[in-house]
Scaffold this motif. Structure first.
Motif, PDB file in Angstrom:
ATOM      1  N   THR A 163      19.440  15.761  -4.795  1.00  0.00           N
ATOM      2  CA  THR A 163      19.771  14.420  -5.269  1.00  0.00           C
ATOM      3  C   THR A 163      18.708  13.928  -6.255  1.00  0.00           C
ATOM      4  OG1 THR A 163      18.501  13.314  -3.547  1.00  0.00           O
ATOM      5  CG2 THR A 163      20.770  13.925  -3.007  1.00  0.00           C
ATOM      6  N   PRO A 164      18.962  12.800  -6.935  1.00  0.00           N
ATOM      7  CA  PRO A 164      17.876  12.167  -7.694  1.00  0.00           C
ATOM      8  C   PRO A 164      16.745  11.757  -6.764  1.00  0.00           C
ATOM      9  CG  PRO A 164      20.005  11.296  -8.358  1.00  0.00           C
ATOM     10  CD  PRO A 164      20.258  12.132  -7.141  1.00  0.00           C
ATOM     11  N   ALA A 165      15.555  11.585  -7.310  1.00  0.00           N
ATOM     12  CA  ALA A 165      14.371  11.287  -6.501  1.00  0.00           C
ATOM     13  C   ALA A 165      14.553  10.029  -5.657  1.00  0.00           C
ATOM     14  CB  ALA A 165      13.148  11.141  -7.397  1.00  0.00           C
ATOM     15  N   GLY A 166      15.178   9.007  -6.229  1.00  0.00           N
ATOM     16  CA  GLY A 166      15.298   7.739  -5.517  1.00  0.00           C
ATOM     17  C   GLY A 166      16.142   7.798  -4.262  1.00  0.00           C
ATOM     18  N   ALA A 167      17.034   8.769  -4.177  1.00  0.00           N
ATOM     19  CA  ALA A 167      17.906   8.874  -3.007  1.00  0.00           C
ATOM     20  C   ALA A 167      17.426   9.908  -2.000  1.00  0.00           C
ATOM     21  CB  ALA A 167      19.326   9.215  -3.450  1.00  0.00           C
ATOM     22  N   ALA A 168      16.438  10.705  -2.370  1.00  0.00           N
ATOM     23  CA  ALA A 168      16.064  11.855  -1.560  1.00  0.00           C
ATOM     24  C   ALA A 168      15.537  11.487  -0.180  1.00  0.00           C
ATOM     25  CB  ALA A 168      15.027  12.700  -2.299  1.00  0.00           C
ATOM     26  N   GLN A 169      14.651  10.484  -0.083  1.00  0.00           N
ATOM     27  CA  GLN A 169      14.071  10.140   1.212  1.00  0.00           C
ATOM     28  C   GLN A 169      15.130   9.633   2.186  1.00  0.00           C
ATOM     29  OE1 GLN A 169      10.663  10.609   2.258  1.00  0.00           O
ATOM     30  NE2 GLN A 169      11.817  10.355   4.154  1.00  0.00           N
ATOM     31  N   GLN A 170      16.044   8.804   1.703  1.00  0.00           N
ATOM     32  CA  GLN A 170      17.105   8.300   2.576  1.00  0.00           C
ATOM     33  C   GLN A 170      17.982   9.448   3.073  1.00  0.00           C
ATOM     34  OE1 GLN A 170      19.876   5.625   0.726  1.00  0.00           O
ATOM     35  NE2 GLN A 170      20.770   4.965   2.668  1.00  0.00           N
TER      36      GLN A 170
END
Length: 253
Positions: A163-170
């Motif tokens: 995924t894009p970086a912004g969605a990865a942690q979630q």
């Protein structure tokens, strides 16, 4: 609480160092190529060269597996393929989910090497509703709303994040909460995971930046060598000239 730490793999408790574990796939790849050519045995020197390590390190690594080869003969290729595959857990089927089916995720889904190495792509998951139901590599994409159910239904323990970086942690948090304990992360970000979860990070941009560093260093070394050669030539030329910069006259015999 997320710590960013990972648990120690079971192989370490059996006395196999992490560095050795990291080299086992290299040996397996080289051995598989030999097996496909019907090569029955291989020496430590030949296998080490094919895997890109030195032979002493290879012999030490194989000693952790209890494999010492036969003097004058070498190692049995087929047996080593089985032995390393068993040690890496590749003698069983591993269902994998890929989350994020953009260009990279789609490329991973189409990669034929998963199946041949014991990994089955069980599901493709994406947050875009327009992607739902579309086949990629023959597998219909499913929406992230169903992520937990998909993992439970398929018994998934390995997740791939593209995924894009912004969605990865979630996405990572949801995978872990659903029971995934190993994650291969292609997103350009560091994931925080609880104890007991392994994360392997693949960042193509970092690898390219490292290569750029080496290219710059090589260019600098070449420039320095050229400057050194020019300075040496200038000194030689100056030494051959007289004190006033003129070539000294040749004295008559």
């Amino acid at each position: 609480m997320a710590t960013g730490r990972t648990h120690r793999p079971a192989t370490r408790s059996r006395g196999i160092p992490e560095a050795t574990v990291a080299r086992l796939p290299l040996y397996l790849r080289a051995l598989t190529a030999l097996s496909e050519r019907s090569v029955p045995t291989v020496s430590s020197e030949e296998l080490a060269a094919a895997a890109g390590v030195n032979s002493a390190k290879l012999r030490k690594d194989f000693s952790y597996l209890g494999s010492y080869g036969t003097r004058g003969v070498g190692y049995d290729v087929e047996y080593l393929v089985y032995q390393i595959s068993r040690e890496l857990g590749l003698t069983q089927d591993w269902p994998v989910v890929i989350v994020g089916i953009g260009n990279l995720g789609a490329a991973l889904a189409n990669y034929g090497g998963f199946a041949s190495r014991g990994f089955r792509v069980a599901a493709l998951i994406d947050a875009d509703p327009a992607m739902a139901g579309k086949p990629v590599a023959g597998i219909p994409v499913q929406h992230t709303d169903d992520l937990e159910r998909i993992i439970q239904d398929n018994g998934v323990s390995i997740g791939v994040i593209a995924t894009p970086a912004g969605a990865a942690q979630q996405v990572c948090d949801r995978l872990v909460a659903a029971g995934v304990t190993s994650i291969l992360n292609f997103a350009p970000t560091v994931l925080n995971v609880p104890e007991g979860v392994d994360v392997r990070k693949v960042d193509l941009s970092i690898e390219l930046q490292i290569l750029a560093f080496h290219e710059q260093r090589k260019a600098g070394e070449e420039a320095a060598a050229e400057a050194g050669a020019a300075a040496a030539a200038a000194r030689k030329e100056a030494a051959e000239q007289g004190p006033d910069g003129d070539v000294p006259a040749v004295m008559p015999a």
